[in-house]
Design a protein around this motif. Structure first.
Motif, PDB file in Angstrom:
ATOM      1  N   UNK A 129       2.052  22.008  54.925  1.00 46.96           N
ATOM      2  CA  UNK A 129       2.322  21.340  53.656  1.00 46.96           C
ATOM      3  C   UNK A 129       1.164  20.408  53.345  1.00 46.96           C
ATOM      4  N   UNK A 130       0.904  20.200  52.062  1.00 48.76           N
ATOM      5  CA  UNK A 130      -0.172  19.307  51.659  1.00 48.76           C
ATOM      6  C   UNK A 130       0.125  18.740  50.278  1.00 48.76           C
ATOM      7  N   UNK A 131      -0.432  17.560  50.027  1.00 52.72           N
ATOM      8  CA  UNK A 131      -0.303  16.915  48.718  1.00 52.72           C
ATOM      9  C   UNK A 131      -1.554  16.102  48.458  1.00 52.72           C
ATOM     10  N   UNK A 132      -2.052  16.214  47.235  1.00 50.80           N
ATOM     11  CA  UNK A 132      -3.135  15.335  46.818  1.00 50.80           C
ATOM     12  C   UNK A 132      -2.555  13.931  46.690  1.00 50.80           C
ATOM     13  N   UNK A 133      -3.249  12.932  47.240  1.00 54.91           N
ATOM     14  CA  UNK A 133      -2.771  11.544  47.189  1.00 54.91           C
ATOM     15  C   UNK A 133      -3.493  10.781  46.081  1.00 54.91           C
ATOM     16  N   UNK A 134      -4.761  10.512  46.260  1.00 57.61           N
ATOM     17  CA  UNK A 134      -5.578   9.762  45.300  1.00 57.61           C
ATOM     18  C   UNK A 134      -7.029   9.837  45.761  1.00 57.61           C
ATOM     19  N   UNK A 135      -7.936   9.589  44.832  1.00 61.73           N
ATOM     20  CA  UNK A 135      -9.361   9.637  45.143  1.00 61.73           C
ATOM     21  C   UNK A 135      -9.667  10.934  45.909  1.00 61.73           C
ATOM     22  N   UNK A 136     -10.194  10.831  47.116  1.00 61.18           N
ATOM     23  CA  UNK A 136     -10.520  12.020  47.904  1.00 61.18           C
ATOM     24  C   UNK A 136      -9.597  12.128  49.116  1.00 61.18           C
ATOM     25  N   UNK A 137      -8.366  11.674  48.932  1.00 60.25           N
ATOM     26  CA  UNK A 137      -7.391  11.646  50.017  1.00 60.25           C
ATOM     27  C   UNK A 137      -6.322  12.714  49.812  1.00 60.25           C
ATOM     28  N   UNK A 138      -5.982  13.345  50.921  1.00 64.14           N
ATOM     29  CA  UNK A 138      -4.967  14.399  50.919  1.00 64.14           C
ATOM     30  C   UNK A 138      -3.997  14.123  52.066  1.00 64.14           C
ATOM     31  N   UNK A 139      -2.709  14.270  51.794  1.00 62.10           N
ATOM     32  CA  UNK A 139      -1.682  14.186  52.829  1.00 62.10           C
ATOM     33  C   UNK A 139      -1.469  15.592  53.372  1.00 62.10           C
ATOM     34  N   UNK A 140      -1.398  15.701  54.701  1.00 63.38           N
ATOM     35  CA  UNK A 140      -1.232  16.995  55.354  1.00 63.38           C
ATOM     36  C   UNK A 140      -0.099  16.939  56.370  1.00 63.38           C
ATOM     37  N   UNK A 141       0.582  18.077  56.524  1.00 63.02           N
ATOM     38  CA  UNK A 141       1.557  18.218  57.602  1.00 63.02           C
ATOM     39  C   UNK A 141       1.216  19.495  58.351  1.00 63.02           C
ATOM     40  N   UNK A 142       1.177  19.375  59.683  1.00 56.11           N
ATOM     41  CA  UNK A 142       0.832  20.513  60.533  1.00 56.11           C
ATOM     42  C   UNK A 142       2.076  21.140  61.141  1.00 56.11           C
TER      43      UNK A 142
END
Length: 154
Positions: free
Chosen positions: A7-20
């Motif tokens: 799973x992934x989501x764009x957060x802000x600026x150049x940051x991405x939330x990831x789940x492995x």
């Protein structure tokens, strides 16, 4: 076994939330990784925001074919509590009014403020003195909220 992003989501600026796939989740800031022919175009934030999960590769990728090795992302993931909250609450999808309401609810949930340090007390005294010296230059909370909303909506 290699880690895979599920799973992934764009957060802000150049940051991405990831789940492995092993449950590890967190945020990664890729700002300093955008160099070279493939990644350079992603310095354009509108292009970077189009990050998507490629389930076949088990990693994130972009329209121009750029992707990062999931092992690199896994090893550089920041797994702090606030990143988890940000992603779960979809704060990046909230309107300014919804965010301000959330701030209000958080503030109201604080039963007792912690004791102030001497440094904090001195800073408050400085601000009060500054206000007393030039009250016409101060801004009310309501005016600041209106300014933030008009700036965000512009």
């Amino acid at each position: 076994m290699f880690p895979e992003i599920v799973d992934s989501k764009y957060i802000a600026d150049y940051k991405v939330w990831l789940q492995f796939d092993d449950g590890k989740e967190g945020q990664i800031d890729l700002k300093d990784e955008l160099w070279g022919d493939v990644f350079e175009p992603l310095k354009d934030l509108s292009a970077f925001k189009k990050v998507r999960l490629n389930r076949e590769l088990g990693t994130i990728c972009w329209e121009n074919g750029a992707d990062f090795a999931p092992e690199f992302l896994y090893d550089n993931l920041k797994t702090d509590y606030m990143t988890k909250i940000w992603a779960r609450l979809n704060i990046d999808k909230m309107s300014v009014d919804e965010r301000l309401e959330l701030i209000g609810k958080i503030w109201d949930s604080i039963e007792k403020l912690p004791e102030l340090t001497e440094e904090q007390k001195a800073e408050l005294d400085r601000r009060i003195e500054s206000y007393r010296a030039s009250p016409d230059e101060s801004v009310t909370r309501e005016a600041m909220e209106a300014r933030l909303i008009s700036t965000k909506d512009a």
